[in-house]
Every structure is written in C-alpha cells, then in structure tokens.
Write a protein that holds these residues in place. Structure first.
Motif, short mmCIF file in Angstrom:
data_model
loop_
_atom_site.label_atom_id
_atom_site.label_comp_id
_atom_site.label_asym_id
_atom_site.label_seq_id
_atom_site.Cartn_x
_atom_site.Cartn_y
_atom_site.Cartn_z
N ALA A 131 -3.81 -87.00 -12.84
CA ALA A 131 -2.88 -87.12 -14.16
C ALA A 131 -2.39 -85.60 -14.12
O ALA A 131 -0.71 -85.03 -14.38
N LYS A 132 -2.77 -84.08 -14.23
CA LYS A 132 -2.61 -83.62 -14.02
C LYS A 132 -1.55 -83.05 -12.77
O LYS A 132 -0.64 -82.80 -13.16
N VAL A 133 -1.23 -83.59 -11.38
CA VAL A 133 -0.53 -83.71 -10.64
C VAL A 133 0.70 -83.82 -10.84
O VAL A 133 1.53 -83.46 -10.55
N ALA A 134 0.77 -85.30 -11.41
CA ALA A 134 1.48 -86.21 -12.11
C ALA A 134 2.79 -85.72 -13.02
O ALA A 134 3.36 -85.47 -13.30
N ASP A 135 1.23 -84.73 -13.93
CA ASP A 135 2.34 -84.44 -14.68
C ASP A 135 3.10 -82.49 -14.51
O ASP A 135 4.64 -82.73 -14.84
N TRP A 136 3.02 -82.26 -13.64
CA TRP A 136 3.16 -81.24 -13.00
C TRP A 136 4.46 -81.36 -12.15
O TRP A 136 5.63 -81.11 -12.46
N VAL A 137 4.61 -82.47 -11.69
CA VAL A 137 5.64 -82.91 -10.52
C VAL A 137 7.17 -83.85 -11.67
O VAL A 137 8.52 -82.77 -11.50
N GLU A 138 6.49 -84.63 -12.62
CA GLU A 138 7.28 -84.58 -13.34
C GLU A 138 8.00 -84.23 -14.66
O GLU A 138 9.39 -84.26 -14.68
N GLU A 139 7.01 -82.99 -14.50
CA GLU A 139 7.95 -81.56 -15.97
C GLU A 139 8.53 -81.51 -15.12
O GLU A 139 10.07 -81.06 -15.18
N GLY A 140 8.87 -80.79 -13.58
CA GLY A 140 9.69 -80.41 -12.68
C GLY A 140 10.58 -80.61 -12.58
O GLY A 140 12.11 -80.23 -12.87
N LEU A 141 10.91 -82.40 -12.23
CA LEU A 141 12.02 -83.52 -12.09
C LEU A 141 12.57 -83.62 -13.33
O LEU A 141 13.83 -83.53 -13.27
N LYS A 142 12.40 -82.85 -14.13
CA LYS A 142 12.66 -83.34 -15.77
C LYS A 142 14.59 -82.04 -15.84
O LYS A 142 14.83 -82.22 -17.28
N LYS A 143 14.06 -81.16 -14.95
CA LYS A 143 14.34 -79.69 -15.21
C LYS A 143 16.41 -80.35 -14.34
O LYS A 143 16.02 -81.11 -13.60
N PRO A 144 16.91 -79.02 -15.06
CA PRO A 144 18.28 -79.87 -14.53
C PRO A 144 18.58 -79.65 -13.08
O PRO A 144 19.18 -79.55 -12.37
N GLU A 145 17.55 -78.22 -12.85
CA GLU A 145 17.43 -77.67 -11.35
C GLU A 145 17.21 -78.37 -10.53
O GLU A 145 17.80 -78.43 -8.43
N ALA A 146 15.96 -79.56 -11.19
CA ALA A 146 15.98 -80.89 -9.87
C ALA A 146 16.96 -81.26 -9.25
O ALA A 146 16.87 -81.95 -8.36
N LYS A 147 17.39 -82.23 -10.38
CA LYS A 147 19.32 -83.15 -10.09
C LYS A 147 19.70 -82.97 -9.67
O LYS A 147 20.75 -82.78 -8.64
N GLU A 148 19.97 -80.68 -9.83
CA GLU A 148 21.11 -80.59 -8.55
C GLU A 148 20.34 -80.19 -7.16
O GLU A 148 21.10 -80.18 -6.80
N PHE A 149 19.35 -79.82 -7.05
CA PHE A 149 18.06 -80.24 -5.35
C PHE A 149 18.40 -80.98 -5.34
O PHE A 149 18.85 -80.88 -3.27
N PHE A 150 19.03 -82.55 -5.48
CA PHE A 150 18.40 -83.63 -4.46
C PHE A 150 19.48 -84.06 -4.75
O PHE A 150 20.26 -84.51 -3.75
N TYR A 151 20.63 -83.73 -5.12
CA TYR A 151 21.84 -84.25 -5.49
C TYR A 151 22.71 -83.70 -4.18
O TYR A 151 23.52 -83.93 -3.34
N ARG A 152 22.24 -82.32 -4.49
CA ARG A 152 23.21 -82.00 -2.62
C ARG A 152 22.67 -82.30 -1.78
O ARG A 152 23.01 -82.19 -0.22
N GLY A 153 21.34 -83.11 -1.67
CA GLY A 153 20.49 -83.60 -0.45
C GLY A 153 20.99 -85.69 -0.02
O GLY A 153 21.42 -86.09 0.29
N GLY A 154 21.89 -85.89 -1.28
CA GLY A 154 22.71 -86.97 -1.56
C GLY A 154 21.64 -87.80 -2.38
O GLY A 154 21.54 -89.24 -2.43
N PHE A 155 20.36 -87.66 -2.99
CA PHE A 155 19.44 -88.70 -3.74
C PHE A 155 19.82 -87.77 -5.40
O PHE A 155 20.44 -87.31 -5.71
#
Length: 326
Positions: free
Chosen positions: A268-292
């Motif tokens: 649960a702790k690791v899941a929370d860490w990953v999910e919190e990071g994915l909600k940040k704008p920079e995560a969208k920018e990173f994955f969009y650069r790869g087409g995801f």
C-alpha cells in the motif's frame, strides 16, 4: 458463567497471538525501506520500457524520502527471465517488478513454457497506458490503414512487417486476420533496428509502441493507433474504430508488482508513492513524450482482475491468428 470465562480466555489467547504480528507488521511498514529497493525490468537499458521502469523507480525514491532505489535490467525472452526471477524473490517489499502487460497476457501464449504465473505476483498499482501504432515510411505513399490493407492485398503475401515486442506482433497478426491479408513477420531486437529496417526497405510496415518515433514524427507515416478512441498524446492519429475496425482495442499498459506474499502495508505504501507521483503535471508531460499517458489508481485486486481480463482477450486473439508458441 464458565462458558463465558472459557470464551474470554480464548479471545485473550487469540489477541495475545495476533497483537505481536500486527505490531511487527506496523513496525515493518514504518521502517520501510531500511535498505536498497531493487526495481527489476526485463528490457535493455536506455530503451522505452527501461525508461518507464526508471520513472517508476524515481517515483518510489521520491516517495520514500530519497532512499536508494536500484534498477536491475534482467534482459531476455521478452521479460520472461525477469519475471521468473521476481517470482522466486523474497516477498519482503524490496524487490519490485515494473513491466508491460504483455508479460502476463501474451507471453503465456507465445511461449511453450514460462517460468511464472500471475498468482506468483502481488499487484501493486498501475503506471501508464497507450496504444500501439502502425507505421510506414513516407516514400511508400501509404498514409492510412485502409491504404495499407489495399497494399497488402496487392502484394498477395509478399509483404513484410517488423516488430519488437509480442503485443506489436499480435496486433499485426490480428489486422491480417481481420482484413484477410498476408505479410511475413520480421523480428528485431530493438526499435532502432526495426526502424532502420523500415527505412531501408527490409519491411513494408511496422507495428510498435509510439515512443521510438515521438521525437521524429515527420520521418514516418503514423497510420493508426490500436485503441477504440484517439489518445491524448497523439490527437492527430486515427483510432482503429474510425479506421474501419470495431472491437480492435489492443492497448499497451504497464504496472508495478511485487512477489506474491509481499506485506500488505508495504504494498500500500509503494502504491501510494507511485500514485502520488503520477498525479503531478510532470508525469503527464513525461508519458506524453512517449505517446502514452499516466494510468492512475488501478491497484490491488482491481489490477489483478484487469490483468486476468486482458489475458483472456489476448488468448482469444492469438487463437484466432494461429500464432504458434516458441
């Protein structure tokens, strides 16, 4: 009264047994991580899949307050080797597996034997999703999926296509089955080699995840993305439905796993860490650069059920395409 005393004594014994275990679990979660966490990925360093795993590793590092997270590249057999090692690893939360869905959904059908099964893993959380793309070179004059199908029919079995991963192979074979066309598959070790093969005329088209071409879109014709609807990262690329193929949703996806039996609190702790990071704008920018795009919040049992559904879907597709296991 005697029965009440017996019951009370039994409850006390159970409580005395379980309380240390609960305290130990809570203490483990609070102290986690107390040493290096190893993130395992089954692909070559520097490739798109490796970058996704390293991004997940960085989210875990940030969430843990800067603890050391080591990425281990266990390359071979389309991630089967990596998966097998993780399946046998100690389930203490210090071995994390970041992999694409194909490891669990297509590899069991493409190989006669795999050294793992889905039940060998604890689902942690989702990471990203996106579609595969059909690609030709501009000199071919093929600018749409409809034109590609017409070309394949004209070639009458003499065409060739390139691929790297099992999802891409399955998508190409499924298009052939749905369109009544033929083409010989050519496997490449990596996307750079496959793109060179396409540019050099070794193959007539290629199916790939979009990452290798996102920085050089003008060098290729991107005919369609293997999803029902267009994706935000590539809004100009037609989806399969508008290209004439309903029920052709072959999305690629990535998720985070641990060996079966990993502590619930740590998972649960690791899941929370990953999910919190994915909600940040920079995560969208990173994955969009790869087409995801980030895929947030599908965790635990929901992730397992999703993987089982995808396994069933790909099993039916591979059966239709008559792909022989290696």
């Amino acid at each position: 009264m005697r029965m009440l005393k017996v019951k009370s004594r039994s409850i006390a014994i159970i409580a005395a047994t379980l309380l240390p275990l609960a305290c130990a679990s809570a203490a483990q979660a609070q102290s986690y991580p107390s040493r290096d966490i190893h993130v395992v990925v089954g692909y070559v360093a520097g490739t798109g899949p490796d970058l996704y795993a390293r991004y997940a590793a960085e989210l875990i590092r940030q969430g843990s307050g800067g603890k050391t997270v080591v990425v281990d590249n266990k390359v071979g057999a389309m991630s089967n080797i990596a998966a097998g090692q993780v399946a046998r690893a100690k389930p203490d939360g210090y071995t994390v597996f970041v992999t694409g869905g194909s490891t669990f959904t297509t590899n069991p059908f493409l190989f006669k034997e795999v050294p793992f099964k889905l039940s060998d893993f604890t689902p942690v959380t989702s990471l990203q999703r996106g579609g595969l793309v059909f690609i030709t070179k501009p000199e071919s004059g093929i600018k749409s999926l409809k034109e590609l199908v017409a070309f394949l029919k004209q070639k009458d079995g003499k065409a060739k296509f390139g691929y790297v991963n099992p999802l891409a192979f399955g998508a190409a074979e499924y298009l052939k089955q749905r369109s009544g066309t033929k083409a010989t598959p050519i496997a490449y070790k990596g996307a750079p080699d496959a793109l060179m093969g396409l540019s050099g005329g070794e193959v007539d088209f290629m199916v790939s995840d979009p990452t290798p071409i996102m920085g050089s879109r003008d060098k290729y014709n991107v005919l369609a993305v293997t999803t029902e609807e267009r994706v935000d990262a590539m809004p100009d690329v037609p989806a399969m439905k508008e290209s004439g193929y309903d029920n052709f949703d072959l999305s690629g996806w990535w998720a985070v796993w641990m060996p079966a039996g990993a502590p619930d609190d740590v998972v649960a702790k690791v899941a929370d860490w990953v999910e919190e990071g994915l909600k940040k704008p920079e995560a969208k920018e990173f994955f969009y650069r790869g087409g995801f795009q980030p895929w947030v919040g599908v965790r635990g049992e929901k992730l397992k059920q999703f993987a089982e559904k995808e396994y069933k879907k790909w099993g039916e597709i591979i059966k239709l395409t008559n792909i022989e296991p290696q």
